[in-house]
Design a protein around this motif. Structure first.
Motif, short mmCIF file in Angstrom:
data_model
loop_
_atom_site.label_atom_id
_atom_site.label_comp_id
_atom_site.label_asym_id
_atom_site.label_seq_id
_atom_site.Cartn_x
_atom_site.Cartn_y
_atom_site.Cartn_z
N LEU A 120 0.82 -1.21 0.00
CA LEU A 120 0.00 0.00 0.00
C LEU A 120 0.85 1.27 0.00
O LEU A 120 0.46 2.28 -0.57
CB LEU A 120 -0.93 0.02 1.22
N CYS A 121 2.01 1.21 0.65
CA CYS A 121 2.90 2.38 0.75
C CYS A 121 3.95 2.42 -0.36
O CYS A 121 4.78 3.33 -0.39
CB CYS A 121 3.60 2.38 2.10
N HIS A 122 3.97 1.43 -1.25
CA HIS A 122 4.91 1.35 -2.37
C HIS A 122 6.36 1.29 -1.90
O HIS A 122 7.22 2.01 -2.41
CB HIS A 122 4.71 2.50 -3.35
N ILE A 123 6.63 0.46 -0.91
CA ILE A 123 7.99 0.25 -0.44
C ILE A 123 8.28 -1.25 -0.38
O ILE A 123 7.37 -2.07 -0.45
CB ILE A 123 8.25 0.92 0.92
N HIS A 124 9.56 -1.60 -0.26
CA HIS A 124 10.01 -2.99 -0.31
C HIS A 124 10.99 -3.27 0.83
O HIS A 124 11.59 -2.36 1.38
CB HIS A 124 10.77 -3.27 -1.62
N SER A 125 11.17 -4.54 1.11
CA SER A 125 12.28 -5.02 1.92
C SER A 125 13.17 -5.82 0.97
O SER A 125 12.68 -6.61 0.17
CB SER A 125 11.80 -5.92 3.06
N VAL A 126 14.47 -5.61 1.07
CA VAL A 126 15.42 -6.28 0.18
C VAL A 126 16.31 -7.18 1.03
O VAL A 126 16.91 -6.74 2.01
CB VAL A 126 16.28 -5.26 -0.59
N PHE A 127 16.36 -8.47 0.66
CA PHE A 127 17.18 -9.45 1.36
C PHE A 127 18.37 -9.78 0.47
O PHE A 127 18.20 -10.29 -0.64
CB PHE A 127 16.38 -10.73 1.62
N PHE A 128 19.58 -9.52 0.96
CA PHE A 128 20.81 -9.85 0.24
C PHE A 128 21.36 -11.14 0.84
O PHE A 128 21.76 -11.17 2.01
CB PHE A 128 21.85 -8.74 0.37
N HIS A 129 21.40 -12.20 0.05
CA HIS A 129 21.93 -13.48 0.50
C HIS A 129 23.39 -13.58 0.07
O HIS A 129 23.71 -13.50 -1.11
CB HIS A 129 21.13 -14.64 -0.11
N THR A 130 24.28 -13.75 1.06
CA THR A 130 25.70 -13.96 0.78
C THR A 130 26.05 -15.37 1.23
O THR A 130 25.19 -16.11 1.72
CB THR A 130 26.57 -12.93 1.53
N ALA A 131 27.31 -15.74 1.11
CA ALA A 131 27.72 -17.10 1.46
C ALA A 131 27.53 -17.39 2.95
O ALA A 131 27.20 -18.50 3.33
CB ALA A 131 29.18 -17.31 1.09
N GLY A 132 27.68 -16.37 3.80
CA GLY A 132 27.62 -16.63 5.23
C GLY A 132 26.45 -16.01 5.96
O GLY A 132 26.23 -16.32 7.12
N ILE B 44 19.52 -7.56 5.54
CA ILE B 44 18.19 -7.06 5.20
C ILE B 44 18.20 -5.54 5.16
O ILE B 44 18.67 -4.89 6.07
CB ILE B 44 17.15 -7.55 6.21
N LEU B 45 17.67 -5.01 4.08
CA LEU B 45 17.47 -3.57 3.92
C LEU B 45 15.97 -3.34 3.89
O LEU B 45 15.30 -3.69 2.93
CB LEU B 45 18.14 -3.09 2.63
N ASN B 46 15.44 -2.78 4.99
CA ASN B 46 13.99 -2.62 5.14
C ASN B 46 13.50 -1.27 4.66
O ASN B 46 14.24 -0.29 4.71
CB ASN B 46 13.59 -2.78 6.62
N GLN B 47 12.24 -1.23 4.24
CA GLN B 47 11.50 0.00 3.94
C GLN B 47 12.18 0.87 2.88
O GLN B 47 12.44 2.04 3.10
CB GLN B 47 11.26 0.83 5.21
N VAL B 48 12.46 0.30 1.73
CA VAL B 48 13.12 1.00 0.63
C VAL B 48 12.08 1.39 -0.41
O VAL B 48 11.22 0.57 -0.77
CB VAL B 48 14.20 0.10 -0.01
#
Length: 157
Positions: free
Chosen positions: A120-132, A136-140
């Motif tokens: 509804l607010c047009h924002i995202h959470s981005v999950f960066f998966h690395t080897a270890g 998480i980058l929230n509310q982008v």
């Protein structure tokens, strides 16, 4: 918007990007949901011990006010990220400050997630998966997601 000079690589880089302003709304909505749950629990405890229920209710109300007035604005001010040409710097935290620097070659894959309220607010959470780990980058906002996809070479829409 800030411009950073990276002394290690000797160059001028991208600006400091804050989260979407709707992040404050979502965090306050979540805090309110927790307080409503605490109110129901205090009501259930009131049947057995009114003094304990009233004490817990007052403590929850004071904690709620402190979170709404002090913690959430401080979290918004301390949460930012910077996109470089080959990496991402993420800083977040009020009490426990964390700094992540992710290079594009360390990121194995990325997830872009939206809760119904984020949609509804047009924002995202981005999950960066690395080897270890998972960072998480929230509310982008959507513009920042597009810039992240360009950085990572993601062709999806």
């Amino acid at each position: 918007m800030y411009v950073y000079i990276d002394f290690l690589s000797g160059g001028l880089h991208m600006e400091k990007t804050r989260l979407a302003p709707a992040a404050v709304f979502i965090w306050r909505l979540r805090a309110t949901a927790v307080v409503v749950l605490c109110a129901f629990l205090c009501g259930a405890i009131f049947v057995f011990s009114p003094w304990v229920a009233c004490t817990l209710g007052v403590l929850c109300a004071l904690l709620y006010l402190a979170v709404m007035v002090f913690y959430i604005p401080a979290l918004y001010r301390s949460y930012f990220f910077i996109l470089y040409k080959d990496s991402l710097l993420l800083e977040k935290g009020v009490i426990f400050h964390k700094r992540y620097k992710l290079t594009t070659d360390r990121i194995q894959y990325t997830e872009y997630v939206q809760t119904p309220m984020q949609r509804l607010c047009h924002i995202h959470s981005v999950f960066f998966h690395t080897a270890g780990s998972i960072v998480i980058l929230n509310q982008v906002d959507e513009q920042s997601v597009i810039r992240l996809k360009k950085l990572l070479g993601d062709q999806s829409t």
